[in-house]
Every structure is written in structure tokens, then in C-alpha cells.
Write an enzyme that holds these catalytic residues in place. Structure first.
Site, PDB file in Angstrom:
ATOM      1  N   THR A   1       0.826  -1.197   0.000  1.00 50.28           N
ATOM      2  CA  THR A   1       0.000   0.000   0.000  1.00 50.28           C
ATOM      3  C   THR A   1       0.869   1.259   0.000  1.00 50.28           C
ATOM      4  O   THR A   1       0.670   2.166  -0.816  1.00 50.28           O
ATOM      5  CB  THR A   1      -0.923   0.017   1.231  1.00 50.28           C
ATOM      6  OG1 THR A   1      -1.714  -1.177   1.240  1.00 50.28           O
ATOM      7  CG2 THR A   1      -1.833   1.227   1.215  1.00 50.28           C
TER       8      THR A   1
ATOM      9  N   TYR B   1      -2.206 -10.533   3.385  1.00 46.68           N
ATOM     10  CA  TYR B   1      -2.205  -9.131   3.788  1.00 46.68           C
ATOM     11  C   TYR B   1      -3.652  -8.693   4.005  1.00 46.68           C
ATOM     12  O   TYR B   1      -4.385  -8.460   3.054  1.00 46.68           O
ATOM     13  CB  TYR B   1      -1.495  -8.312   2.705  1.00 46.68           C
ATOM     14  CG  TYR B   1      -1.419  -6.816   2.906  1.00 46.68           C
ATOM     15  CD1 TYR B   1      -1.839  -6.196   4.083  1.00 46.68           C
ATOM     16  CD2 TYR B   1      -0.905  -6.006   1.902  1.00 46.68           C
ATOM     17  CE1 TYR B   1      -1.758  -4.828   4.255  1.00 46.68           C
ATOM     18  CE2 TYR B   1      -0.815  -4.625   2.052  1.00 46.68           C
ATOM     19  CZ  TYR B   1      -1.250  -4.049   3.234  1.00 46.68           C
ATOM     20  OH  TYR B   1      -1.170  -2.682   3.388  1.00 46.68           O
TER      21      TYR B   1
ATOM     22  N   LYS C   1      -0.148 -10.263   7.642  1.00 46.36           N
ATOM     23  CA  LYS C   1       0.046  -8.847   7.949  1.00 46.36           C
ATOM     24  C   LYS C   1      -1.345  -8.306   8.249  1.00 46.36           C
ATOM     25  O   LYS C   1      -2.175  -8.159   7.349  1.00 46.36           O
ATOM     26  CB  LYS C   1       0.670  -8.096   6.780  1.00 46.36           C
ATOM     27  CG  LYS C   1       0.845  -6.603   7.074  1.00 46.36           C
ATOM     28  CD  LYS C   1       1.235  -5.793   5.867  1.00 46.36           C
ATOM     29  CE  LYS C   1       1.246  -4.302   6.237  1.00 46.36           C
ATOM     30  NZ  LYS C   1       1.412  -3.420   5.068  1.00 46.36           N
TER      31      LYS C   1
ATOM     32  N   VAL D   1       4.538  -4.343  10.584  1.00 47.13           N
ATOM     33  CA  VAL D   1       4.829  -3.796   9.260  1.00 47.13           C
ATOM     34  C   VAL D   1       4.147  -2.444   9.175  1.00 47.13           C
ATOM     35  O   VAL D   1       2.941  -2.350   9.417  1.00 47.13           O
ATOM     36  CB  VAL D   1       4.312  -4.703   8.130  1.00 47.13           C
ATOM     37  CG1 VAL D   1       4.712  -4.131   6.771  1.00 47.13           C
ATOM     38  CG2 VAL D   1       4.822  -6.129   8.284  1.00 47.13           C
TER      39      VAL D   1
END
EC number: 4.1.3.3
Length: 307
Positions: free
Chosen positions: A52, A144, A174, A216
Site C-alpha cells: 500500500t 495481507y 500482515k 509492518v
């Protein structure tokens, strides 16, 4: 490559910005300097690229390949792990990027859920993830989870149920969401060899208390040295010190959000703090107005004067 093979992904992982020129083209010349800055100034040894923060959905498949290759090449011998995000709206594009990541020696791949034609059930999402992972079976695979942007908020516990039967290379999540109950359940049901990484920077301490194996985030690009102190204090049981650092991060981001904090502003803050030339974001995102950038930089310097 000189990266650790099948090592668990833990600690701080910087979600890298993509260097662009003022014309909006990818700028590979900054990546080597960028990696040196992360390792030498922020003590960051693992990165999450083309995610992102890296504006992946605004990049072409060819651009993402070029960037992934450069990140892996420049990180050789300097970083422990490079995780390449390969998620796309198209399954075929995701598979192409996954194959490429394996060819260039990435340490793992991550995938978001498609966000236009959305998987409506855990089975549908698991099937999509399986199809991507199957073309790079030797690479550790991470899901993710970022429902605020994908709009895909199927129960994560359902997605993870028996997932290794379908994806033997699955190694973790994540988790970029504010639901700490869901995050806690994710940690509670994780396997010993999985990494469950928290992705809301301003709530990291809460994530650590719930059992996160690491984090993260975009702010670790320029706050990594301070967040290492937060994590160290937490590990030592010094919650007063850990809270003090977390509260400073919250104050910075709350101030920035009041002014209008988006990826363009975040990227400009990284430019100002690091001295790197990462450029503006790509359209449709807009560059950060000068006055806003100056105000946020001054707030940053007041909270973290040693930098």
C-alpha cells in the site's frame, strides 16, 4: 542471495515508499540510498515492498517487477528479508508477479484480497490465495489483511482455518486493522512457525500486548529507531517508557490527520526526514502542499528532536 532462508519474519518491517520522479516515473537510483538509510539510521533489517505504501495498485506489472528486482538486488548482504507484495485485481497478474518474486530471490510474498470483484466468503478468498501461492510454492506466503481499503472483511479466523492444507507455504498474516479482538484470535490460533504482524502503527503497543510477533508499517521508515525502543521497553516490562513513545507517535499522527494525512503527505514527511528524493505520489493521489509538509515536519521535530 544473502538473505536468511525460511527465517521467521519478526520485529520491525518497513513498508517502503516507491521512489518516483517528479514526472511520476519509477526512480531506481534512490533505492540503494534508501536501503542504507533504513539499515544505518533506523536499524531496519526487513522490508515489505510494492504494498500500500509503495502505491502498488497504481503501478503496472512491469514496473512492479522492475522495482522488486531492484529492491532484492540492492538489499543483498544488507537486509535479512525482502517480502514482495504481489496482490492484484487479476489472478493472472498476481501469479506472474509471484513467479517473478521467486526468480529474483525474494524471501516471501504477500497478497491482498481483490477489491473490485470481491471474494464474498472465506472459501473464495482462500481459493484465490491458493491459486497465487501455487505458482511459487517454495516461497513463504503471507496474507495481507487490510479490510479498510479492500472492503473484504470476511472473518479472518475462517480464512486461516486449515489454510496450510491448501497453502503449505503459508507463513502468516500482515494484519492491518483496528479490531484487536480479531487480531487476538488470529494470534491465538496461529501455528508456531507463523508470523502474525501488526499493521496499525499508532496502536502497535496494543498489538504487542495481544501477541504480535512484529509489525509492518510506513512510519517505521522514519520512526524505526524510536519504535525499536518502544519494543525493547515492552519486552523488558517497562510499560511506562513504551507508552510514552507510543503516545508521541499517536500525537504526531493525530496532528497530521487533522491537517489531512494521506500517502502523499506521509511520503513527503519521509522525504523531509530522510533527505531522500522519493518524489510525489502518482495520480490520482496528490502531492503534499508545502505549508502542510512544513507544519508536520515541525511537529515531528518537536516530538523527536534527536532526529
Amino acid at each position: 542471495m544473502a538473505f536468511a532462508a525460511n527465517k521467521m519474519l519478526t520485529g520491525l518491517v518497513a513498508a517502503t515508499f516507491t521512489p518516483l520522479t517528479t514526472q511520476g516515473e519509477i526512480n531506481l537510483t534512490e533505492i540503494g540510498r534508501y536501503i542504507d538509510y533504513l539499515t544505518e539510521k533506523q536499524s531496519i533489517n526487513s522490508i515489505f515492498v510494492n504494498g500500500t505504501t509503495g502505491e502498488s495498485v497504481s503501478l503496472s506489472v512491469a514496473e512492479r517487477k522492475t522495482l522488486a528486482e531492484e529492491w532484492c538486488q540492492k538489499a543483498k548482504g544488507k537486509m535479512d528479508q525482502v517480502i514482495v507484495h504481489v496482490g492484484c485485481m487479476s489472478l493472472k497478474d498476481s501469479q506472474e508477479l509471484a513467479r517473478h518474486a521467486a526468480q529474483i530471490g525474494a524471501n516471501g510474498i504477500a497478497v491482498i484480497a481483490p477489491s473490485y470483484f470481491k471474494p464474498s466468503t472465506a472459501d473464495a478468498l482462500r481459493t484465490f490465495l491458493h491459486h497465487v501461492s501455487s505458482v511459487a510454492p517454495a516461497l513463504p506466503f503471507y496474507y495481507y489483511h487490510i479490510p479498510a481499503l479492500t472492503g473484504v472483511d470476511v472473518p479472518l479466523s475462517d480464512v486461516l482455518e486449515n489454510i496450510e492444507e491448501l497453502i503449505p507455504s503459508f507463513r502468516g498474516v500482515k494484519f492491518t486493522g483496528c479490531d484487536l479482538t480479531e487480531f487476538g484470535q488470529c494470534v491465538s490460533h496461529s501455528r508456531p512457525h507463523w508470523s502474525v504482524l501488526y499493521g496499525i502503527d499508532e496502536q502497535l503497543l496494543a498489538g504487542l500486548a495481544m501477541g504480535a510477533h512484529g509489525a509492518v508499517g510506513s512510519t517505521y521508515n522514519y520512526l524505526g529507531s524510536h519504535v525499536h525502543k518502544l519494543m525493547s521497553a515492552f519486552e523488558k516490562g517497562d510499560l511506562i517508557k513504551a507508552r510514552a513513545i507510543q503516545f508521541k507517535i499517536q500525537e504526531l499522527l493525530s496532528y497530521a490527520k487533522k491537517l489531512g494525512f494521506d500517502l502523499g503527505v506521509n511520503k513527503q514527511l519521509m522525504n523531509d526526514v530522510s533527505g531522500l528524493c522519493l518524489g510525489p505520489p502518482r495520480s490520482p493521489l496528490m502531492p503534499c502542499p508545502h505549508a502542510r509538509a512544513l507544519s508536520i515536519k515541525q511537529k515531528y521535530q518537536s516530538l523527536f528532536p534527536e532526529n
